[in-house]
Motif scaffolding. Structure first.
Motif, PDB file in Angstrom:
ATOM      1  N   LYS A  42       0.828  -1.207   0.000  1.00 49.23           N
ATOM      2  CA  LYS A  42       0.000   0.000   0.000  1.00 49.23           C
ATOM      3  C   LYS A  42       0.859   1.251   0.000  1.00 49.23           C
ATOM      4  N   LEU A  43       0.403   2.272  -0.714  1.00 52.86           N
ATOM      5  CA  LEU A  43       1.053   3.584  -0.712  1.00 52.86           C
ATOM      6  C   LEU A  43       0.010   4.628  -0.321  1.00 52.86           C
ATOM      7  N   ASP A  44       0.304   5.388   0.732  1.00 50.26           N
ATOM      8  CA  ASP A  44      -0.564   6.499   1.138  1.00 50.26           C
ATOM      9  C   ASP A  44       0.185   7.806   0.945  1.00 50.26           C
ATOM     10  N   PHE A  45      -0.484   8.781   0.344  1.00 50.74           N
ATOM     11  CA  PHE A  45       0.125  10.105   0.208  1.00 50.74           C
ATOM     12  C   PHE A  45      -0.784  11.172   0.801  1.00 50.74           C
ATOM     13  N   TYR A  46      -0.151  12.089   1.525  1.00 51.20           N
ATOM     14  CA  TYR A  46      -0.822  13.218   2.170  1.00 51.20           C
ATOM     15  C   TYR A  46      -0.206  14.485   1.587  1.00 51.20           C
ATOM     16  N   ASP A  47      -1.001  15.251   0.847  1.00 58.49           N
ATOM     17  CA  ASP A  47      -0.475  16.406   0.110  1.00 58.49           C
ATOM     18  C   ASP A  47      -0.822  17.716   0.805  1.00 58.49           C
ATOM     19  N   LEU A  65      -1.010  11.404  11.775  1.00 57.63           N
ATOM     20  CA  LEU A  65      -1.369  11.599  10.369  1.00 57.63           C
ATOM     21  C   LEU A  65      -2.526  12.571  10.216  1.00 57.63           C
ATOM     22  N   PRO A  66      -2.447  13.456   9.207  1.00 52.93           N
ATOM     23  CA  PRO A  66      -3.499  14.463   9.026  1.00 52.93           C
ATOM     24  C   PRO A  66      -4.778  13.883   8.403  1.00 52.93           C
ATOM     25  N   ASN A  93       4.295  19.904   0.267  1.00 55.57           N
ATOM     26  CA  ASN A  93       4.949  18.910   1.120  1.00 55.57           C
ATOM     27  C   ASN A  93       4.198  17.599   0.947  1.00 55.57           C
ATOM     28  N   VAL A  94       4.878  16.596   0.392  1.00 58.99           N
ATOM     29  CA  VAL A  94       4.239  15.301   0.168  1.00 58.99           C
ATOM     30  C   VAL A  94       4.749  14.305   1.199  1.00 58.99           C
ATOM     31  N   LEU A  95       3.838  13.891   2.085  1.00 57.99           N
ATOM     32  CA  LEU A  95       4.144  12.849   3.072  1.00 57.99           C
ATOM     33  C   LEU A  95       3.741  11.511   2.459  1.00 57.99           C
ATOM     34  N   GLY A  96       4.688  10.603   2.377  1.00 60.38           N
ATOM     35  CA  GLY A  96       4.407   9.274   1.836  1.00 60.38           C
ATOM     36  C   GLY A  96       4.527   8.217   2.912  1.00 60.38           C
ATOM     37  N   VAL A  97       3.560   7.307   2.949  1.00 55.83           N
ATOM     38  CA  VAL A  97       3.612   6.178   3.886  1.00 55.83           C
ATOM     39  C   VAL A  97       3.473   4.900   3.069  1.00 55.83           C
ATOM     40  N   CYS A  98       4.519   4.100   3.097  1.00 53.74           N
ATOM     41  CA  CYS A  98       4.553   2.878   2.296  1.00 53.74           C
ATOM     42  C   CYS A  98       4.445   1.682   3.234  1.00 53.74           C
ATOM     43  N   THR A  99       3.476   0.810   2.982  1.00 52.66           N
ATOM     44  CA  THR A  99       3.283  -0.385   3.817  1.00 52.66           C
ATOM     45  C   THR A  99       3.680  -1.620   3.023  1.00 52.66           C
ATOM     46  N   THR A 108       4.355  -5.872   2.371  1.00 56.85           N
ATOM     47  CA  THR A 108       3.490  -7.051   2.377  1.00 56.85           C
ATOM     48  C   THR A 108       3.482  -7.763   3.731  1.00 56.85           C
ATOM     49  N   SER A 109       4.485  -7.497   4.576  1.00 56.82           N
ATOM     50  CA  SER A 109       4.460  -8.064   5.933  1.00 56.82           C
ATOM     51  C   SER A 109       4.137  -7.010   6.994  1.00 56.82           C
ATOM     52  N   GLY A 110       3.691  -5.826   6.533  1.00 52.10           N
ATOM     53  CA  GLY A 110       3.225  -4.813   7.486  1.00 52.10           C
ATOM     54  C   GLY A 110       4.236  -3.760   7.915  1.00 52.10           C
ATOM     55  N   THR A 111       5.490  -3.868   7.447  1.00 49.82           N
ATOM     56  CA  THR A 111       6.478  -2.827   7.765  1.00 49.82           C
ATOM     57  C   THR A 111       6.080  -1.516   7.091  1.00 49.82           C
ATOM     58  N   THR A 112       6.275  -0.382   7.802  1.00 43.58           N
ATOM     59  CA  THR A 112       6.012   0.898   7.136  1.00 43.58           C
ATOM     60  C   THR A 112       7.289   1.727   7.005  1.00 43.58           C
ATOM     61  N   VAL A 113       7.394   2.411   5.878  1.00 46.33           N
ATOM     62  CA  VAL A 113       8.481   3.361   5.631  1.00 46.33           C
ATOM     63  C   VAL A 113       7.800   4.682   5.290  1.00 46.33           C
ATOM     64  N   LYS A 114       8.327   5.797   5.853  1.00 47.14           N
ATOM     65  CA  LYS A 114       7.731   7.103   5.578  1.00 47.14           C
ATOM     66  C   LYS A 114       8.755   8.030   4.935  1.00 47.14           C
ATOM     67  N   SER A 115       8.230   8.971   4.138  1.00 46.84           N
ATOM     68  CA  SER A 115       9.123   9.958   3.529  1.00 46.84           C
ATOM     69  C   SER A 115       8.413  11.300   3.432  1.00 46.84           C
ATOM     70  N   MET A 116       9.214  12.349   3.292  1.00 45.72           N
ATOM     71  CA  MET A 116       8.658  13.680   3.048  1.00 45.72           C
ATOM     72  C   MET A 116       9.466  14.327   1.930  1.00 45.72           C
ATOM     73  N   MET A 117       8.752  14.814   0.902  1.00 51.67           N
ATOM     74  CA  MET A 117       9.412  15.562  -0.163  1.00 51.67           C
ATOM     75  C   MET A 117       8.802  16.959  -0.176  1.00 51.67           C
ATOM     76  N   SER A 118       9.661  17.980  -0.111  1.00 54.16           N
ATOM     77  CA  SER A 118       9.173  19.355   0.046  1.00 54.16           C
ATOM     78  C   SER A 118       9.687  20.294  -1.036  1.00 54.16           C
TER      79      SER A 118
END
Length: 410
Positions: A172-177, A244-245, A333-339, A341-351
């Motif tokens: 899954k990929l979640d983006f918050y703009d 998370l917003p 500012n793009v906040l990305g949350v990547c989940t 297949t085993s549930g680990t999450t990685v987050k990033s911010m690009m501004s």
């Protein structure tokens, strides 16, 4: 590519096509200010009006060369394309003006970048020219602006980190703009063309023959096993997590999802990604008011007489856009949350610290093209109709970071 290759012998590294339009002027100013005529980048501007180009070159281009080529004049387009390593085009709507230029680059093996956000046109270009570009090794890279570098590159970087750290694929990929930007006349022209114009009717026949979504066409000419389903926020999505917003719909989210869909088909982030993007708000009220303002605007846009009045009196015309002051006050500012297949999450911010839709789109386009012109031999993979996330990748991130973008994982 060694020095004897045809790409090394061109007169220009980069030709900016559509230079006299709103975003084109910004790109010309950016090239002149950042690279001038001295830093080893050989560039020229191009478009259909010699008079306007001459004036632009003198006023903002530092006396740069200019080439005259109407978008429909095949001989002029061929002549222009043959003189450069890369074409960077801002001349939209692309379904109206862009096909001949893209096709010519694909056939002649010249690299190409544009700022389109027109997914149906992109699908058609993949169906028609992906195999042509693979044969000539032309890197035809669409979506090299605000649509959709911030999301496409973030998705690539998140997927890469997840794989490196855990070996997991993306689920899954979640983006918050968080964004402040205003539309220009050219963008509205494109949007109205897609909604009400002939741009969307009956033209796109080639993509239907494939029998699957052209965005999934892989390097061997078949359907990629790596798919993506867009589940973007359609009205409101309130967050139940403190960190998370809240989110409301973001009108470019469908295009961004499609860009990432194309990248995933080629890069193989995950076999079945769920993609969820929305504009972010810290308060529920802010999100609700935003939706209401769009609803009112929507009524005006969909009722033809009201739309006519809006276009005539209120909305910017092609070539016009937000003021310099407004663009400087913009941000993304793009906040990305990547989940995984085993549930680990990685987050990033690009501004981005100025208006992303125009001022930074000009920078993103120029830097995307310069990766291919100046560091082309470092780019992995061959030709095709590609995305920044599937072509320029980390090389583009480095150039963006050197010129003002901030990126971090956390």
């Amino acid at each position: 590519a060694n020095m004897s290759s045809p790409k090394a012998k061109k007169k220009y590294d980069l030709v900016l096509y559509g230079a006299t339009g709103f975003t084109g002027v910004l790109a010309t100013k950016y090239l002149a200010a950042t690279y001038g005529q001295k830093l080893g980048v050989k560039w020229a501007i191009a478009g259909r009006s010699a008079e306007k180009l001459k004036k632009l070159s003198a006023e903002h281009g530092g006396g740069c060369d200019f080439l005259v080529a109407d978008a429909a004049d095949e001989d002029a387009i061929i002549k222009m394309v043959k003189q450069t390593k890369v074409i960077a085009s801002t001349a939209g709507p692309f379904a109206r003006y862009g096909t001949l230029l893209l096709a010519t680059c694909a056939k002649l093996g010249t690299d190409y970048c544009d700022i389109t956000g027109e997914t149906n046109w992109v699908r058609e270009m993949i169906a028609k020219y992906d195999n042509v570009a693979r044969a000539t090794k032309a890197r035809i890279v669409v979506h090299c602006g605000h649509d959709s570098i911030p999301w496409d590159l973030s998705a690539y970087l998140l997927a890469s980190k997840l794989k490196k750290d855990t070996g997991e694929e993306v689920a899954k990929l979640d983006f918050y703009d968080d964004i402040k930007s205003a539309p220009s006349g050219g963008t509205l022209e494109t949007a109205f063309g897609i909604m009400f114009g002939k741009e969307n009717r009956g033209k796109f026949t080639e993509q239907k023959k494939l029998g699957f979504d052209a965005l999934l066409l892989n390097a061997s000419g078949g359907k990629s096993e790596y798919g993506l389903k867009a589940r973007n926020v359609d009205l409101l999505k309130f967050s139940n997590k403190k960190a998370l917003p809240h989110r409301s719909f973001f009108f470019m989210a469908p295009v961004n999802a499609n860009a990432v869909k194309r990248s995933n088909a080629l890069n193989k982030y995950g076999p079945s990604i769920k993609y969820v993007e929305g504009q972010s708000f810290t308060s529920r009220l802010g999100a609700i008011l935003y939706v209401l303002s769009w609803a009112i605007y929507g009524v005006f846009v969909y009722i033809a007489p009201l739309r006519f009045l809006m276009r005539k009196f209120f909305l910017p015309k092609p070539g016009q856009g937000p003021s310099e002051e407004y663009m400087d006050s913009g941000h993304l500012n793009v906040l990305g949350v990547c989940t995984g297949t085993s549930g680990t999450t990685v987050k990033s911010m690009m501004s981005f610290s100025v208006d992303p839709g125009y001022k930074d789109t000009a920078r993103m386009l120029v830097e995307s093209a310069l990766v291919l012109a100046l560091e082309g031999e470092k780019v992995e993979g061959g030709g095709g109709v590609l995305t920044p996330g599937a072509c320029q990748k980390d090389l583009l991130l480095e150039r963006l970071k050197e010129t003002g973008t901030v990126f971090k994982y956390f």
